[in-house]
Design a protein around this motif. Structure first.
Motif, PDB file in Angstrom:
ATOM      1  N   MET A   1      -4.892  -3.264  15.876  1.00 17.32           N
ATOM      2  CA  MET A   1      -4.981  -2.104  14.862  1.00 17.32           C
ATOM      3  C   MET A   1      -5.602  -1.140  15.479  1.00 17.32           C
ATOM      4  N   SER A   2      -5.226   0.139  15.292  1.00 17.05           N
ATOM      5  CA  SER A   2      -5.944   1.359  16.054  1.00 17.05           C
ATOM      6  C   SER A   2      -6.789   1.916  14.799  1.00 17.05           C
ATOM      7  N   GLY A   3      -7.632   2.454  15.581  1.00 19.14           N
ATOM      8  CA  GLY A   3      -8.802   3.502  14.624  1.00 19.14           C
ATOM      9  C   GLY A   3      -8.131   4.465  13.579  1.00 19.14           C
ATOM     10  N   PHE A   4      -7.043   5.090  14.286  1.00 14.70           N
ATOM     11  CA  PHE A   4      -6.738   6.135  13.542  1.00 14.70           C
ATOM     12  C   PHE A   4      -5.939   5.719  12.649  1.00 14.70           C
ATOM     13  N   ALA A   5      -5.160   4.584  12.474  1.00 10.80           N
ATOM     14  CA  ALA A   5      -4.483   4.041  11.254  1.00 10.80           C
ATOM     15  C   ALA A   5      -5.364   3.763  10.146  1.00 10.80           C
ATOM     16  N   VAL A   9      -5.510   5.738   6.361  1.00 12.55           N
ATOM     17  CA  VAL A   9      -5.435   4.871   5.189  1.00 12.55           C
ATOM     18  C   VAL A   9      -6.650   5.258   4.282  1.00 12.55           C
ATOM     19  N   TYR A  10      -8.007   5.246   4.884  1.00 13.40           N
ATOM     20  CA  TYR A  10      -9.213   5.393   4.237  1.00 13.40           C
ATOM     21  C   TYR A  10      -9.047   6.823   3.368  1.00 13.40           C
ATOM     22  N   ARG A  11      -8.759   7.721   4.328  1.00 11.40           N
ATOM     23  CA  ARG A  11      -8.594   9.180   3.767  1.00 11.40           C
ATOM     24  C   ARG A  11      -7.937   9.281   2.514  1.00 11.40           C
ATOM     25  N   GLN A  33       2.272  -2.628  -1.534  1.00 14.12           N
ATOM     26  CA  GLN A  33       2.846  -1.132  -1.936  1.00 14.12           C
ATOM     27  C   GLN A  33       2.423  -0.215  -0.921  1.00 14.12           C
ATOM     28  N   LEU A  34       0.923  -0.304  -0.472  1.00 13.09           N
ATOM     29  CA  LEU A  34       0.318   0.750   0.401  1.00 13.09           C
ATOM     30  C   LEU A  34       1.163   0.400   1.809  1.00 13.09           C
ATOM     31  N   ALA A  35       1.149  -0.742   2.187  1.00 11.16           N
ATOM     32  CA  ALA A  35       1.987  -0.941   3.388  1.00 11.16           C
ATOM     33  C   ALA A  35       3.237  -0.322   3.637  1.00 11.16           C
ATOM     34  N   ASN A  39       3.675   3.001   5.601  1.00 12.60           N
ATOM     35  CA  ASN A  39       4.335   2.520   6.888  1.00 12.60           C
ATOM     36  C   ASN A  39       3.196   1.983   7.992  1.00 12.60           C
ATOM     37  N   VAL A  40       2.477   1.172   7.445  1.00 12.18           N
ATOM     38  CA  VAL A  40       1.251   0.461   8.453  1.00 12.18           C
ATOM     39  C   VAL A  40       1.134  -0.927   7.988  1.00 12.18           C
ATOM     40  N   SER A  41       0.485  -1.561   8.723  1.00  6.17           N
ATOM     41  CA  SER A  41       0.554  -3.148   8.517  1.00  6.17           C
ATOM     42  C   SER A  41      -0.552  -3.359   7.322  1.00  6.17           C
ATOM     43  N   ILE A  42      -0.195  -4.690   6.881  1.00  2.96           N
ATOM     44  CA  ILE A  42      -0.796  -5.003   5.638  1.00  2.96           C
ATOM     45  C   ILE A  42      -2.475  -5.082   6.080  1.00  2.96           C
ATOM     46  N   SER A  43      -2.858  -5.533   7.261  1.00  7.26           N
ATOM     47  CA  SER A  43      -4.015  -5.769   7.855  1.00  7.26           C
ATOM     48  C   SER A  43      -4.843  -4.381   7.743  1.00  7.26           C
ATOM     49  N   THR A  44      -4.261  -3.380   8.129  1.00  9.09           N
ATOM     50  CA  THR A  44      -4.708  -2.058   8.147  1.00  9.09           C
ATOM     51  C   THR A  44      -5.289  -1.559   6.780  1.00  9.09           C
ATOM     52  N   ILE A  45      -4.178  -1.915   5.847  1.00  9.07           N
ATOM     53  CA  ILE A  45      -4.791  -1.613   4.495  1.00  9.07           C
ATOM     54  C   ILE A  45      -5.904  -2.492   3.979  1.00  9.07           C
ATOM     55  N   GLN A  46      -5.943  -3.796   4.236  1.00  7.06           N
ATOM     56  CA  GLN A  46      -7.031  -4.793   4.099  1.00  7.06           C
ATOM     57  C   GLN A  46      -8.285  -4.160   4.675  1.00  7.06           C
ATOM     58  N   TYR A  47      -8.343  -3.827   5.576  1.00  3.41           N
ATOM     59  CA  TYR A  47      -9.527  -3.148   6.628  1.00  3.41           C
ATOM     60  C   TYR A  47     -10.117  -1.694   5.958  1.00  3.41           C
ATOM     61  N   ALA A  48      -9.247  -1.017   5.443  1.00  2.00           N
ATOM     62  CA  ALA A  48      -9.415   0.408   4.684  1.00  2.00           C
ATOM     63  C   ALA A  48     -10.269  -0.003   3.519  1.00  2.00           C
ATOM     64  N   TYR A  49      -9.532  -1.055   2.603  1.00  2.30           N
ATOM     65  CA  TYR A  49     -10.121  -1.436   1.255  1.00  2.30           C
ATOM     66  C   TYR A  49     -11.590  -2.039   1.355  1.00  2.30           C
ATOM     67  N   SER A  50     -11.472  -2.964   2.419  1.00  2.00           N
ATOM     68  CA  SER A  50     -12.884  -3.663   2.723  1.00  2.00           C
ATOM     69  C   SER A  50     -13.930  -2.383   2.871  1.00  2.00           C
ATOM     70  N   LEU A  51     -13.657  -1.449   3.797  1.00  2.00           N
ATOM     71  CA  LEU A  51     -14.766  -0.346   3.903  1.00  2.00           C
ATOM     72  C   LEU A  51     -15.116   0.303   2.608  1.00  2.00           C
ATOM     73  N   LEU A  52     -14.089   0.674   1.721  1.00  3.46           N
ATOM     74  CA  LEU A  52     -14.446   1.117   0.491  1.00  3.46           C
ATOM     75  C   LEU A  52     -15.245   0.131  -0.380  1.00  3.46           C
ATOM     76  N   GLU A  53     -14.793  -1.208  -0.310  1.00  4.89           N
ATOM     77  CA  GLU A  53     -15.668  -2.131  -0.956  1.00  4.89           C
ATOM     78  C   GLU A  53     -16.991  -2.306  -0.598  1.00  4.89           C
ATOM     79  N   LYS A  54     -17.345  -1.774   0.758  1.00  6.47           N
ATOM     80  CA  LYS A  54     -18.632  -2.227   1.068  1.00  6.47           C
ATOM     81  C   LYS A  54     -19.255  -0.812   0.723  1.00  6.47           C
ATOM     82  N   GLU A  55     -18.678   0.236   0.734  1.00 11.98           N
ATOM     83  CA  GLU A  55     -19.364   1.424   0.127  1.00 11.98           C
ATOM     84  C   GLU A  55     -19.637   1.441  -1.553  1.00 11.98           C
ATOM     85  N   GLY A  56     -19.003   0.535  -1.951  1.00 10.90           N
ATOM     86  CA  GLY A  56     -18.926   0.546  -3.568  1.00 10.90           C
ATOM     87  C   GLY A  56     -17.993   1.645  -4.255  1.00 10.90           C
TER      88      GLY A  56
END
Length: 460
Positions: A1-5, A9-11, A33-35, A39-56
């Motif tokens: 999973m690339s940092g750029f991806a 998604v986070y932005r 839906q987001l994947a 056009n990215v992997s589900i794991s990339t979406i999951q990682y972006a969501y986990s960052l947002l969850e940590k930030e509240g």
């Protein structure tokens, strides 16, 4: 999973969260839906969501998905420029106490009955064929309006005389074009609705203002002088209830003005937007005293039905080919079912029942405001006793800088409508229009107190 991806998604998710929504809680797209969308992997979406969850910023509900509470909207700028622009912007600011609203139907809208009839009609007519032959409104509603405005065999209207547009502004723009008012001279009674004044100004119309006098009358000698000395293309008058002044044109004065207009063969545009809100419907309206071939009448349903009926309409016997051409060019796309539903409100007598209640409620609200004004400000303001509508027209007993009053109240989150809005020639600098819709006696007393303080500070 690339940092750029995951950063992209986070932005993307941050932008979704920050978009204004209709509720407090915003449901976000699912991982799949987001994947698919991005056009990215589900794991990339999951990682972006986990960052947002940590930030509240988001939280997860089991078997439901991710949710976010969008941040409160940033306050809109106070805007120190154009007065009308300032009114529009600040009326939408959170926490603003709007003491200038002109929305009579808001206290008793007909939205629910209208939508119930619409649903019934949809069951009866599940598929309405598109009819290109009716670009100026649904036949049933035009028939209902023609009947509404007919008062005698001599003063009658037919469906072919009625044209319906998407809103009042669109209809007024068509009238300006059909009458060829660009760079022409038009006489308007003053104070005049700011929407009309701005449309005339944008069309480079030369506007001459004819002031409404204290008793609601217009000066026939002044009008006669204008008709003789100027090339007047059109005179714009209220049907009987003159708003925002709030007064009724006296019957004898109405007849004298009508006689002059017929004598000079002048085109007349009658503003009947508030005609249904007149407290005591009486006698002939000015349209019933004029040459119907030189007359146009405009109005809207929004003032007494509510926001679900925003249409504007015009009645005219003359200029048929010009009006039809301009309505065809505008190509209004109006819901036939909604128009049929409004027609049924007329046909079933529901409009008349509703108007009786609405007029009574509006009178109660105006009386409350007037009582508070008299108790708190005494003789500081001269009050025109309104004969209908939702607003009260006031004049300061002493010369004041009303725009300074307006700006001072704005800083205290109170919005009023200064008199300068209702004239292009500065005729009402000492005036203000107020409305009490939606506020308790205590809130009104507080706002009127602030108004009194501002008036004292702004004395010239």
């Amino acid at each position: 999973m690339s940092g750029f991806a995951y950063q992209a998604v986070y932005r993307y998710l941050i932008q979704l969260i920050n978009e204004p929504g209709s509720g407090e809680t915003l449901r976000l797209p699912s991982l799949r839906q987001l994947a698919d969308r991005l056009n990215v992997s589900i794991s990339t979406i999951q990682y972006a969501y986990s960052l947002l969850e940590k930030e509240g910023r988001v939280y997860c509900v089991a078997k439901s998905g991710y949710y976010a509470k969008p941040p409160g909207q940033a306050p809109l700028p106070a805007c120190e420029g154009d007065l009308l622009e300032t009114i529009y912007i600040n009326a939408r600011r959170p926490g603003m106490r709007v003491l200038s609203a002109d929305d009579p139907a808001s206290i008793q809208p007909l939205d629910n009955p209208l939508l119930m009839i619409e649903r019934e009609l949809l069951r009866q007519y599940p598929r309405i064929p598109q009819s290109p032959a009716q670009p100026w409104g649904e036949q049933a509603l035009r028939v209902a309006l023609a009947a509404r405005y007919t008062v005698s065999p001599e003063n009658c209207w037919h469906a072919d005389d009625v044209y319906i547009g998407a809103d009042l502004r669109g209809v007024l723009e068509i009238l300006i074009a059909a009458l060829g008012l660009q760079r022409a001279t038009v006489v308007v009674e003053s104070p005049c609705d700011w929407v009309i004044l701005r449309l005339l100004e944008e069309a480079h119309v030369r506007v001459i203002e004819l002031p409404v006098q204290g008793d609601g009358s217009l000066d026939p000698l002044r009008l006669e002088s204008l008709l003789k000395s100027e090339t007047v293309r059109l005179v714009l008058l209220s049907s009987a209830l003159s708003m925002p002044h709030g007064s009724l044109i006296p019957r004898a004065n109405r007849q004298a003005i009508a006689h002059l207009l017929v004598q000079h063969g002048t085109w007349v545009l009658e503003n009947d937007a508030y005609g249904e809100l007149q407290e005591e419907p009486e006698g002939h309206r000015i349209r019933d005293l004029l040459d119907p071939q030189r007359l146009l009448v405009f109005s809207t349903f929004e003032k007494f039905i509510g926001a679900e009926a925003p249409y504007g309409f015009v009645l005219a016997k003359g200029l048929r080919s010009e009006l039809q051409r301009h309505f065809l060019l505008r190509s209004f796309r109006l819901s036939p079912i909604r128009q049929k539903a409004i027609a049924r409100l007329y046909g079933g007598g529901r409009i008349d029942q509703h108007l009786q209640i609405l007029r009574r409620l509006l009178k109660e609200r105006r009386s409350r405001l007037i009582n508070v004004l008299r108790e708190r400000l005494g003789d500081a303001l001269h009050i025109v006793e309104p004969q209908g509508g939702s607003t009260v027209w006031l004049r300061s007993s002493r010369p004041v800088n009303m725009e300074r009053v307006f700006r001072d109240l704005l800083r205290q989150q109170v919005l009023v409508a200064p008199g300068d809005l209702f004239s292009l020639q500065g005729l009402h600098a000492n005036h203000v229009r107020l409305s009490s819709l939606g506020y308790s006696d205590q809130a009104l007393a507080e706002m009127v107190g602030l108004l009194g303080d501002s008036l004292r500070l702004a004395s010239i």
